[in-house]
Design a protein around this motif. Sequence first.
Motif, short mmCIF file in Angstrom:
data_model
loop_
_atom_site.label_atom_id
_atom_site.label_comp_id
_atom_site.label_asym_id
_atom_site.label_seq_id
_atom_site.Cartn_x
_atom_site.Cartn_y
_atom_site.Cartn_z
N HIS A 161 0.82 -1.22 0.00
CA HIS A 161 0.00 0.00 0.00
C HIS A 161 0.85 1.26 0.00
CE1 HIS A 161 0.78 0.86 4.36
NE2 HIS A 161 0.99 -0.43 4.38
N ASP B 233 6.81 2.01 5.27
CA ASP B 233 5.65 1.18 5.58
C ASP B 233 4.69 1.17 4.38
OD1 ASP B 233 3.31 0.02 6.51
OD2 ASP B 233 3.19 1.21 8.35
N GLY B 234 4.61 0.05 3.70
CA GLY B 234 3.78 -0.06 2.51
C GLY B 234 4.54 0.23 1.24
N GLU C 12 -5.06 0.94 3.40
CA GLU C 12 -4.61 -0.15 4.28
C GLU C 12 -4.65 0.29 5.73
OE1 GLU C 12 -1.84 -2.76 6.51
OE2 GLU C 12 -1.72 -0.60 6.25
N GLU C 13 -4.24 1.52 5.99
CA GLU C 13 -4.04 1.96 7.38
C GLU C 13 -5.32 2.38 8.08
OE1 GLU C 13 -1.42 1.47 8.89
OE2 GLU C 13 0.32 1.66 7.59
N HIS D 299 7.44 -6.35 3.31
CA HIS D 299 7.08 -5.30 4.27
C HIS D 299 8.16 -5.17 5.33
CE1 HIS D 299 4.38 -2.81 6.71
NE2 HIS D 299 3.56 -2.78 5.68
N HIS E 89 -1.97 -6.86 7.88
CA HIS E 89 -1.50 -6.56 6.52
C HIS E 89 -2.55 -6.99 5.51
CE1 HIS E 89 2.52 -5.50 7.80
NE2 HIS E 89 2.55 -6.59 8.55
ZN ZN Z 1 1.93 -1.38 6.09
#
Ligand code: ZN
Length: 429
Positions: A95, A106-107, A140-141, A202, A374
């Motif tokens: 993501h 992150d992503g 995603e978050e 990730h 995830h």
């Molecule tokens: Zn992530």
Amino acid sequence: MKTKDNIATRLKKDLIMSGQYGREPQRTVSNYSQLDPDKGVTRPTGTEANKKVRDFCVQRMLDANLEVKIDMIGNIYGRKEGSKINDGIVMCGSHLDSVLNGGQFDGALGVFSSIEAIRRLTEEHFENERPIEVVIFTGEEGSAFGSTLLGSAVLAGKIRIDDALMQKNTNGQTLKNALEAIGYLGNFKKQLDSVDCFIETHIEQGPVLYNEGISIGIVENIVGIAWVTVTVTGQSNHAGTTPMKMRKDALLAAAEIVTAVNRNANEILKTRGSGLVGTVGKLVVYPNGVNIVPGKVELGIDIRDVLEENMLIMIERTRTFMKELESRYGVAVDIKISPTHAPAHLSMDVMQIIEDSTRRCGLSFKRMNSGAGHDAQNMATKVKTGMIFIPSVDGISHSPLEWTTWDDIENGTAVLTQTIRTLSKLDRK
Ligand SMILES: [Zn+2]
């Protein structure tokens, strides 16, 4: 022929350039010492920064000769055709949205390392017999539109598309309007039955790999997550004139809940094993005045494990305890359990291929569970799924100080590339 150094620099550049979007003021960060502990990356779905990072990534996909499509929830797919078949897709990605004040890997790491893997395979004239697709999942978050893992939940058929598009952000804007406004409300209908397997690379977001000096984590299970929201209602009253015996102190009851969650988690851990964790991370006291007996308290409880049974036992035990508090403290305890993410068990076959790839790259590895959620957990309900973890410096993530070294990023990308190489052949040898 490009040197290894050259191609590693290319991926590094993508991650540095994409990492400028969502920083205020907009700026690039290429090493740990340039991080600002107060200012991280903020790009929730539908924001201007989210649009910029999507635009940047789509351009990288087009530059890599991928065919780009956008589906009805704003997921983006970049496809390289297979030489032998059109379905049985090897999908990889992650993501590009972030939490408020998060980090640049992150992503984004999972997305750009996937594009890089395809660039490398193309340059070495590797013949992928199956199609390879890079996917960027929307939301995603959950930092803008309530629920987490939204794009993959829709793709996996866990949430209906219409329900997802009607979710609202804190400005009251629907996801549909937000995606439309940034130009990412597509009409492509992606079907998962054309996908054979999914790989997400990730950052670990925990301290295990970094502390143990191990390069690669091969994920076996992703924890399930349950959120329990509790409202304790008592009676606000004067702290000076209300005798101790006549109080209905909501905070006193809430304090018992905080310790009970910790006690229950430890007991279940001791008697049943696995990796259960229970946390009260949210406590809001009303009216929150020093001279007032608290009349109402809201608590947020987070429960996780790779064994669903343990989570259910934890919820039940805590619920029973909370209900007993009503008569003891003269309060009302209202309990809401939000829809949970069930634990996901990843594919043994894919794990083995990742392990073989890691050995071929000559890197250290360990099998482990993921304590964070995830998109891979939604994908795992429909297709063979694997995850490659790489170390997080000091185990920090969802923070402006989130960092991963360039060497570890290169290692993870090498393993991903080798994994895709094997998965994209019909015989998987
Ligand atoms: Zn992530």
